[in-house]
Design a protein around this motif. Structure first.
Motif, mmCIF file in Angstrom:
data_model
loop_
_atom_site.group_PDB
_atom_site.id
_atom_site.type_symbol
_atom_site.label_atom_id
_atom_site.label_comp_id
_atom_site.label_asym_id
_atom_site.label_seq_id
_atom_site.Cartn_x
_atom_site.Cartn_y
_atom_site.Cartn_z
ATOM 1 N N SER B 41 0.829 -1.224 0.000
ATOM 2 C CA SER B 41 0.000 0.000 0.000
ATOM 3 C C SER B 41 0.854 1.261 0.000
ATOM 4 C CB SER B 41 -0.947 -0.007 1.207
ATOM 5 O OG SER B 41 -0.218 0.026 2.423
ATOM 6 N N VAL B 42 2.075 1.185 0.566
ATOM 7 C CA VAL B 42 2.925 2.389 0.592
ATOM 8 C C VAL B 42 4.290 2.180 -0.062
ATOM 9 C CG1 VAL B 42 1.904 3.329 2.714
ATOM 10 C CG2 VAL B 42 3.903 1.828 2.864
ATOM 11 N N CYS B 43 4.632 0.927 -0.423
ATOM 12 C CA CYS B 43 5.984 0.646 -0.922
ATOM 13 C C CYS B 43 5.992 0.519 -2.440
ATOM 14 C CB CYS B 43 6.518 -0.640 -0.307
ATOM 15 S SG CYS B 43 6.744 -0.510 1.477
ATOM 16 N N ASP B 44 7.046 1.066 -3.057
ATOM 17 C CA ASP B 44 7.200 0.927 -4.502
ATOM 18 C C ASP B 44 7.584 -0.510 -4.852
ATOM 19 O OD1 ASP B 44 6.872 3.803 -5.136
ATOM 20 O OD2 ASP B 44 8.673 3.979 -3.892
ATOM 21 N N ALA B 106 -3.403 -0.183 5.680
ATOM 22 C CA ALA B 106 -2.657 0.789 4.872
ATOM 23 C C ALA B 106 -2.404 2.060 5.678
ATOM 24 C CB ALA B 106 -3.439 1.112 3.605
ATOM 25 N N GLU B 107 -3.404 2.445 6.464
ATOM 26 C CA GLU B 107 -3.328 3.639 7.304
ATOM 27 C C GLU B 107 -2.152 3.575 8.298
ATOM 28 O OE1 GLU B 107 -7.015 3.709 9.401
ATOM 29 O OE2 GLU B 107 -6.156 4.900 11.042
ATOM 30 N N LEU B 108 -1.872 2.362 8.765
ATOM 31 C CA LEU B 108 -0.782 2.175 9.732
ATOM 32 C C LEU B 108 0.566 2.397 9.040
ATOM 33 C CD1 LEU B 108 -0.631 1.363 12.710
ATOM 34 C CD2 LEU B 108 -0.474 -1.018 11.986
ATOM 35 N N PHE B 109 0.678 1.850 7.820
ATOM 36 C CA PHE B 109 1.898 2.069 7.029
ATOM 37 C C PHE B 109 2.065 3.560 6.736
ATOM 38 C CE2 PHE B 109 1.279 -2.422 6.321
ATOM 39 C CZ PHE B 109 2.564 -2.928 6.215
ATOM 40 N N SER B 110 0.971 4.231 6.391
ATOM 41 C CA SER B 110 1.047 5.665 6.089
ATOM 42 C C SER B 110 1.500 6.451 7.307
ATOM 43 C CB SER B 110 -0.325 6.193 5.653
ATOM 44 O OG SER B 110 -0.766 5.516 4.515
ATOM 45 N N ARG B 111 1.085 5.994 8.467
ATOM 46 C CA ARG B 111 1.399 6.727 9.693
ATOM 47 C C ARG B 111 2.901 6.688 10.006
ATOM 48 N NH1 ARG B 111 -2.320 4.440 14.065
ATOM 49 N NH2 ARG B 111 -3.988 4.785 12.570
ATOM 50 N N VAL B 112 3.518 5.496 9.874
ATOM 51 C CA VAL B 112 4.970 5.422 10.152
ATOM 52 C C VAL B 112 5.751 6.170 9.072
ATOM 53 C CG1 VAL B 112 5.052 3.394 11.653
ATOM 54 C CG2 VAL B 112 5.112 3.058 9.177
ATOM 55 N N LEU B 113 5.296 6.104 7.826
ATOM 56 C CA LEU B 113 5.970 6.854 6.760
ATOM 57 C C LEU B 113 5.821 8.353 6.989
ATOM 58 C CD1 LEU B 113 5.521 5.350 3.210
ATOM 59 C CD2 LEU B 113 7.457 5.241 4.767
ATOM 60 N N GLY B 114 4.642 8.748 7.474
ATOM 61 C CA GLY B 114 4.382 10.164 7.743
ATOM 62 C C GLY B 114 5.381 10.739 8.743
ATOM 63 N N ALA B 115 5.747 9.938 9.740
ATOM 64 C CA ALA B 115 6.723 10.403 10.740
ATOM 65 C C ALA B 115 8.080 10.644 10.067
ATOM 66 C CB ALA B 115 6.847 9.379 11.864
ATOM 67 N N LEU B 116 8.435 9.816 9.087
ATOM 68 C CA LEU B 116 9.695 10.021 8.357
ATOM 69 C C LEU B 116 9.606 11.281 7.500
ATOM 70 C CD1 LEU B 116 10.405 7.237 9.460
ATOM 71 C CD2 LEU B 116 11.469 6.715 7.261
ATOM 72 N N ASP B 117 8.450 11.497 6.909
ATOM 73 C CA ASP B 117 8.209 12.738 6.158
ATOM 74 C C ASP B 117 8.426 13.949 7.057
ATOM 75 O OD1 ASP B 117 7.698 12.383 3.487
ATOM 76 O OD2 ASP B 117 5.548 12.008 3.747
ATOM 77 N N ASP B 118 8.059 13.797 8.326
ATOM 78 C CA ASP B 118 8.197 14.898 9.283
ATOM 79 C C ASP B 118 9.612 14.993 9.851
ATOM 80 O OD1 ASP B 118 5.551 15.409 8.860
ATOM 81 O OD2 ASP B 118 4.854 14.466 10.721
ATOM 82 N N GLY B 119 10.532 14.154 9.339
ATOM 83 C CA GLY B 119 11.934 14.299 9.741
ATOM 84 C C GLY B 119 12.493 13.227 10.646
ATOM 85 N N ALA B 120 11.656 12.279 11.079
ATOM 86 C CA ALA B 120 12.169 11.225 11.957
ATOM 87 C C ALA B 120 13.075 10.277 11.166
ATOM 88 C CB ALA B 120 11.008 10.435 12.554
#
Lengths: 219, 219
Positions: B41-44, B106-120
């Motif tokens: 859902s979130v990975c290429d 999918a929402e859970l995957f988006s959430r951890v990726l979102g934290a990386l987007d925010d700089g984590a």
């Protein structure tokens, strides 16, 4: 060993039991009756602690096989104290058990009592922690990991928990709060012995847990 | 964000998966395929790590919807490293997920990726610990309680976990062992951000868990 009293706790209406799961049907009997019967395997007398609003229902249901039923308090610790007040002064040992654990085997009760026979003032029967547990700390608006704990040193606590009656009464003096009774004994400086628990001693917190319990009892 | 790679880990034949539960049927599809599809859902690109003896079976099953399949090692960390070796150098982010968690949304995957987007540099999505956890210590021939941990500070770790690719690679240098990848990042001094997990993101470890998963997917 002198008289052994059991306290089965199902007192916190609306907090721990928003839905009254302790009265749900499990293979033909209410969950709470399974828990009381399990406790009865080693206890001379069983005190059942219920939400105040359920006492009449309990009377019409034969007290769910308990010897007496008392009303609980706002927290689990309050409810244990309600039960303790109904335990006579000459009690030697008190076993505390959660109504939400209907599948606790007689053998498990015997094991915690056995530790008291061997001289322990208190005994618990936890299971190994199977997930990785981390300690978190606040950071900005969110949280970050502070530490991953050493899993091999951790256990997840269950009931039954067994206590010398005087040890449990002393631990509850001053009405402290805690998520389990052993923690109060620890806080009072008492030794809590660890015996092997049972992973099948399920705690019912969701409808899926009830479905799993039905599978485990072969219902 | 550059290319996102997923590593789905089901590599430890005989240790973590004595019975190959990752191939059990869940509502018409193998468990592992659910996990790969969730990751997709979130990975290429999704790399699936399997026990060496299962590679031929995977090929005949269309790789369970993964882009490539590689053989795992003796420990979970070894298997993650097998997956990492198949991730190209230009990968920006790597998401690690356990095949035994087929219900991750999918929402859970988006959430951890979102934290990386925010700089984590790294993010995990644990759930609250619902049981009381104690630390034990040896005493005589047995064990006693050393400490009851503050439950409100504890979380139970799940996957998916998301990492900047360089951070995860550095954490695995020297082939350290750990029960989760975030712990390796922590050990290397990296910050691991915590986002909300999902209690329904079940880990299948027993047949009863599989039965529960069937209920959750409405199968």
């Amino acid at each position: 060993m002198g008289p052994v009293f059991g306290i089965v706790v199902a007192g916190g209406a609306g907090t721990r039991f928003g839905q009254p799961k302790q009265f749900a049907d499990l293979a033909g009997r209410p969950v709470v009756e399974w828990s009381v019967r399990a406790c009865r395997s080693v206890c001379d007398t069983v005190v059942l602690v219920l939400p105040a609003g359920h006492l009449d229902l309990a009377r019409s249901a034969g007290l769910y096989c308990a010897d007496l039923v008392v009303a609980g308090g706002p927290t689990r610790a309050d409810s244990v104290r309600s039960g303790l007040r109904a335990v006579p002064a000459d009690a030697d040992v008190v076993v505390v058990h959660d109504a939400a654990r209907p599948l606790a085997r007689a053998e498990l009760f015997s094991r915690v009592l056995g530790a008291l026979d061997d001289g322990a003032p208190a005994a618990v029967c936890p299971v190994a922690v199977t997930d990785t547990v981390k300690r978190v700390r606040p950071s900005g608006a969110g949280q970050v990991v502070a530490e991953t704990l050493r899993r091999e040193e951790l256990v997840s606590v269950q009931t039954p928990q067994a206590f010398r009656a005087d040890v449990l009464r002393r631990a509850h003096e001053g009405a402290p709060d805690a998520t389990d009774d052993a923690a109060l004994v620890e806080a009072a400086g008492g030794t809590v012995v660890v015996v092997a628990g049972d992973p099948d001693n399920l705690k019912l917190t969701t409808p899926a847990d009830l479905a799993r319990a039905v599978l485990l009892v072969g219902g």
